[in-house]
Design a protein around this motif. Structure first.
Motif, PDB file in Angstrom:
ATOM      1  N   ARG A 198     -65.107 -70.289 -77.859  1.00  0.00           N
ATOM      2  CA  ARG A 198     -64.514 -71.245 -76.942  1.00  0.00           C
ATOM      3  C   ARG A 198     -63.035 -71.457 -77.234  1.00  0.00           C
ATOM      4  O   ARG A 198     -62.245 -71.711 -76.338  1.00  0.00           O
ATOM      5  N   TYR A 199     -62.680 -71.350 -78.488  1.00  0.00           N
ATOM      6  CA  TYR A 199     -61.297 -71.528 -78.903  1.00  0.00           C
ATOM      7  C   TYR A 199     -60.957 -70.449 -79.937  1.00  0.00           C
ATOM      8  O   TYR A 199     -61.792 -70.082 -80.747  1.00  0.00           O
ATOM      9  N   LYS A 200     -59.697 -69.995 -79.879  1.00  0.00           N
ATOM     10  CA  LYS A 200     -59.255 -69.001 -80.841  1.00  0.00           C
ATOM     11  C   LYS A 200     -57.763 -69.194 -81.091  1.00  0.00           C
ATOM     12  O   LYS A 200     -56.979 -69.273 -80.138  1.00  0.00           O
ATOM     13  N   ILE A 201     -57.410 -69.255 -82.369  1.00  0.00           N
ATOM     14  CA  ILE A 201     -56.000 -69.355 -82.759  1.00  0.00           C
ATOM     15  C   ILE A 201     -55.700 -68.162 -83.637  1.00  0.00           C
ATOM     16  O   ILE A 201     -56.383 -67.935 -84.640  1.00  0.00           O
ATOM     17  N   ILE A 202     -54.677 -67.396 -83.255  1.00  0.00           N
ATOM     18  CA  ILE A 202     -54.304 -66.224 -84.024  1.00  0.00           C
ATOM     19  C   ILE A 202     -52.792 -66.153 -84.127  1.00  0.00           C
ATOM     20  O   ILE A 202     -52.067 -66.785 -83.355  1.00  0.00           O
ATOM     21  N   GLU A 203     -52.338 -65.361 -85.067  1.00  0.00           N
ATOM     22  CA  GLU A 203     -50.904 -65.111 -85.170  1.00  0.00           C
ATOM     23  C   GLU A 203     -50.540 -63.928 -84.288  1.00  0.00           C
ATOM     24  O   GLU A 203     -51.374 -63.041 -84.046  1.00  0.00           O
ATOM     25  N   LYS A 204     -49.301 -63.920 -83.813  1.00  0.00           N
ATOM     26  CA  LYS A 204     -48.870 -62.803 -82.972  1.00  0.00           C
ATOM     27  C   LYS A 204     -49.013 -61.494 -83.730  1.00  0.00           C
ATOM     28  O   LYS A 204     -48.972 -61.443 -84.952  1.00  0.00           O
ATOM     29  N   LYS A 205     -49.245 -60.472 -82.967  1.00  0.00           N
ATOM     30  CA  LYS A 205     -49.458 -59.104 -83.439  1.00  0.00           C
ATOM     31  C   LYS A 205     -50.880 -58.852 -83.943  1.00  0.00           C
ATOM     32  O   LYS A 205     -51.219 -57.706 -84.242  1.00  0.00           O
ATOM     33  N   GLN A 206     -51.673 -59.908 -84.029  1.00  0.00           N
ATOM     34  CA  GLN A 206     -53.076 -59.735 -84.422  1.00  0.00           C
ATOM     35  C   GLN A 206     -53.928 -59.366 -83.209  1.00  0.00           C
ATOM     36  O   GLN A 206     -53.576 -59.676 -82.073  1.00  0.00           O
ATOM     37  N   PRO A 207     -55.067 -58.708 -83.440  1.00  0.00           N
ATOM     38  CA  PRO A 207     -55.985 -58.425 -82.336  1.00  0.00           C
ATOM     39  C   PRO A 207     -56.927 -59.608 -82.097  1.00  0.00           C
ATOM     40  O   PRO A 207     -57.145 -60.434 -82.985  1.00  0.00           O
ATOM     41  N   VAL A 208     -57.479 -59.655 -80.888  1.00  0.00           N
ATOM     42  CA  VAL A 208     -58.453 -60.697 -80.565  1.00  0.00           C
ATOM     43  C   VAL A 208     -59.397 -60.142 -79.500  1.00  0.00           C
ATOM     44  O   VAL A 208     -59.010 -59.278 -78.702  1.00  0.00           O
ATOM     45  N   ALA A 209     -60.622 -60.624 -79.526  1.00  0.00           N
ATOM     46  CA  ALA A 209     -61.613 -60.174 -78.547  1.00  0.00           C
ATOM     47  C   ALA A 209     -62.392 -61.362 -78.017  1.00  0.00           C
ATOM     48  O   ALA A 209     -62.685 -62.308 -78.748  1.00  0.00           O
ATOM     49  N   PHE A 210     -62.707 -61.279 -76.729  1.00  0.00           N
ATOM     50  CA  PHE A 210     -63.496 -62.321 -76.070  1.00  0.00           C
ATOM     51  C   PHE A 210     -64.758 -61.672 -75.517  1.00  0.00           C
ATOM     52  O   PHE A 210     -64.719 -60.547 -75.014  1.00  0.00           O
ATOM     53  N   TRP A 211     -65.827 -62.438 -75.556  1.00  0.00           N
ATOM     54  CA  TRP A 211     -67.113 -61.909 -75.096  1.00  0.00           C
ATOM     55  C   TRP A 211     -67.643 -62.744 -73.945  1.00  0.00           C
ATOM     56  O   TRP A 211     -67.461 -63.973 -73.902  1.00  0.00           O
ATOM     57  N   CYS A 212     -68.307 -62.073 -73.006  1.00  0.00           N
ATOM     58  CA  CYS A 212     -68.868 -62.756 -71.843  1.00  0.00           C
ATOM     59  C   CYS A 212     -70.247 -62.201 -71.525  1.00  0.00           C
ATOM     60  O   CYS A 212     -70.439 -60.978 -71.482  1.00  0.00           O
ATOM     61  N   ASN A 213     -71.185 -63.094 -71.298  1.00  0.00           N
ATOM     62  CA  ASN A 213     -72.507 -62.704 -70.818  1.00  0.00           C
ATOM     63  C   ASN A 213     -72.718 -63.343 -69.450  1.00  0.00           C
ATOM     64  O   ASN A 213     -72.779 -64.567 -69.343  1.00  0.00           O
ATOM     65  N   PRO A 214     -72.799 -62.540 -68.397  1.00  0.00           N
ATOM     66  CA  PRO A 214     -72.897 -63.117 -67.049  1.00  0.00           C
ATOM     67  C   PRO A 214     -74.303 -63.644 -66.760  1.00  0.00           C
ATOM     68  O   PRO A 214     -75.226 -63.477 -67.559  1.00  0.00           O
ATOM     69  N   ILE A 215     -74.443 -64.241 -65.621  1.00  0.00           N
ATOM     70  CA  ILE A 215     -75.751 -64.712 -65.183  1.00  0.00           C
ATOM     71  C   ILE A 215     -76.654 -63.503 -64.947  1.00  0.00           C
ATOM     72  O   ILE A 215     -76.213 -62.491 -64.384  1.00  0.00           O
ATOM     73  N   SER A 216     -77.883 -63.612 -65.378  1.00  0.00           N
ATOM     74  CA  SER A 216     -78.817 -62.499 -65.260  1.00  0.00           C
ATOM     75  C   SER A 216     -78.933 -62.035 -63.809  1.00  0.00           C
ATOM     76  O   SER A 216     -79.126 -62.843 -62.895  1.00  0.00           O
ATOM     77  N   GLY A 217     -78.801 -60.726 -63.613  1.00  0.00           N
ATOM     78  CA  GLY A 217     -78.928 -60.167 -62.274  1.00  0.00           C
ATOM     79  C   GLY A 217     -77.621 -60.032 -61.528  1.00  0.00           C
ATOM     80  O   GLY A 217     -77.563 -59.390 -60.468  1.00  0.00           O
ATOM     81  N   HIS A 218     -76.551 -60.645 -62.041  1.00  0.00           N
ATOM     82  CA  HIS A 218     -75.245 -60.526 -61.384  1.00  0.00           C
ATOM     83  C   HIS A 218     -74.609 -59.190 -61.764  1.00  0.00           C
ATOM     84  O   HIS A 218     -74.322 -58.945 -62.925  1.00  0.00           O
TER      85      HIS A 218
ATOM     86  N   ILE B  89     -57.370 -57.903 -76.737  1.00  0.00           N
ATOM     87  CA  ILE B  89     -55.909 -57.868 -76.725  1.00  0.00           C
ATOM     88  C   ILE B  89     -55.468 -57.358 -78.100  1.00  0.00           C
ATOM     89  O   ILE B  89     -55.879 -57.865 -79.132  1.00  0.00           O
ATOM     90  N   GLN B  90     -54.625 -56.313 -78.074  1.00  0.00           N
ATOM     91  CA  GLN B  90     -54.133 -55.768 -79.332  1.00  0.00           C
ATOM     92  C   GLN B  90     -52.810 -55.041 -79.102  1.00  0.00           C
ATOM     93  O   GLN B  90     -52.799 -54.017 -78.406  1.00  0.00           O
ATOM     94  N   PRO B  91     -51.724 -55.538 -79.678  1.00  0.00           N
ATOM     95  CA  PRO B  91     -51.591 -56.783 -80.430  1.00  0.00           C
ATOM     96  C   PRO B  91     -51.278 -57.957 -79.503  1.00  0.00           C
ATOM     97  O   PRO B  91     -50.723 -57.775 -78.422  1.00  0.00           O
ATOM     98  N   ALA B  92     -51.642 -59.135 -79.938  1.00  0.00           N
ATOM     99  CA  ALA B  92     -51.381 -60.326 -79.128  1.00  0.00           C
ATOM    100  C   ALA B  92     -49.910 -60.729 -79.213  1.00  0.00           C
ATOM    101  O   ALA B  92     -49.253 -60.530 -80.245  1.00  0.00           O
TER     102      ALA B  92
END
Lengths: 115, 116
Positions: free
Chosen positions: B9-29, B79-82
């Motif tokens: 839900r929240y992510k704090i990183i330093e610039k140039k670092q990588p970051v990843a977000f995950w999403c699980n959609p509604i079943s059947g979409h 995102i790489q690098p942020a």
């Protein structure tokens, strides 16, 4: 190209008074138009939608909007504001068919409701 | 029915670092969208998937952003690098129909990214 313009970035009303959030659209095609609401730290929720049927559209929580082609407007109204209506509201137009349901959002209107 | 799930839900990183977000959609979409919402603005589409195929990635900054939806269900945005300008809320949405002219896109709560 489609676009929407929300005419007010912030609207403040007193509880129990009417709400009017204004939206103008631009579209080369017969548009599909929507209003979404975003409460803090929550996902966007669809309030109502217009898809070329009745021009007066009723949504959830007592909101409604009227599509006026001559004025290229789709204003959102509610007869009586409730404290729980305080949120960010987005007017949205759907992209043309070949954009596959792409939603184009306005800048948003923040609604404040005073007790 | 569970809604669209996003993490973190929240992510704090330093610039140039990588970051990843995950999403699980509604079943059947079968259609999945990633949006970016900058402070004080409306969301803007980054990429749209029909099943596992990215059918609209015209707004995705491909030099640093990538996304995948390998099995046509959940998806990852990276995102790489942020950079400092990447600070925003990243929203995932899903819908049943490709055209979605009904506007029935269902949104997750978003991931708020802060790059320092």
């Amino acid at each position: 190209a489609q676009s929407v313009t929300q005419l007010d970035s912030h609207v403040s009303v007193s509880e129990g008074t009417p709400v009017l959030l204004r939206c103008n659209y631009s579209s080369s095609y017969s548009p599909s138009l929507f209003w979404y609401v975003q409460h803090p730290n929550k996902g966007l929720q669809l309030l109502l939608k217009y898809t070329s049927a009745a021009t007066l559209v009723k949504g959830i929580n007592g909101f409604e909007a009227e599509f006026k082609k001559s004025e290229t407007s789709f204003h959102l109204t509610k007869p009586s504001a409730h404290m729980s209506d305080a949120a960010e509201y987005f007017c949205v137009v759907s992209g043309v068919y070949n954009q596959g349901g792409k939603l184009i959002f306005g800048q948003g209107t923040e609604l404040s409701v005073k007790p | 029915e569970a809604g669209v799930v996003q993490s973190p839900r929240y992510k704090i990183i330093e610039k140039k670092q990588p970051v990843a977000f995950w999403c699980n959609p509604i079943s059947g979409h079968n259609t999945l969208y990633w949006y970016r919402q900058n402070l004080g603005q409306g969301p803007e589409l980054l990429i749209r998937y029909e099943n596992e195929e990215a059918v609209d990635d015209s707004q995705l900054p491909k030099d640093r952003f990538s996304a995948e939806r390998l099995k046509g269900v959940d998806s990852t945005l990276k995102i790489q690098p942020a950079e400092l300008g990447d600070s925003a809320v990243y929203l995932c949405a899903s819908s049943f129909h490709r055209d979605s002219a009904g506007g029935e896109q269902y949104f997750g709560p978003g991931t708020r990214l802060t790059v320092t």
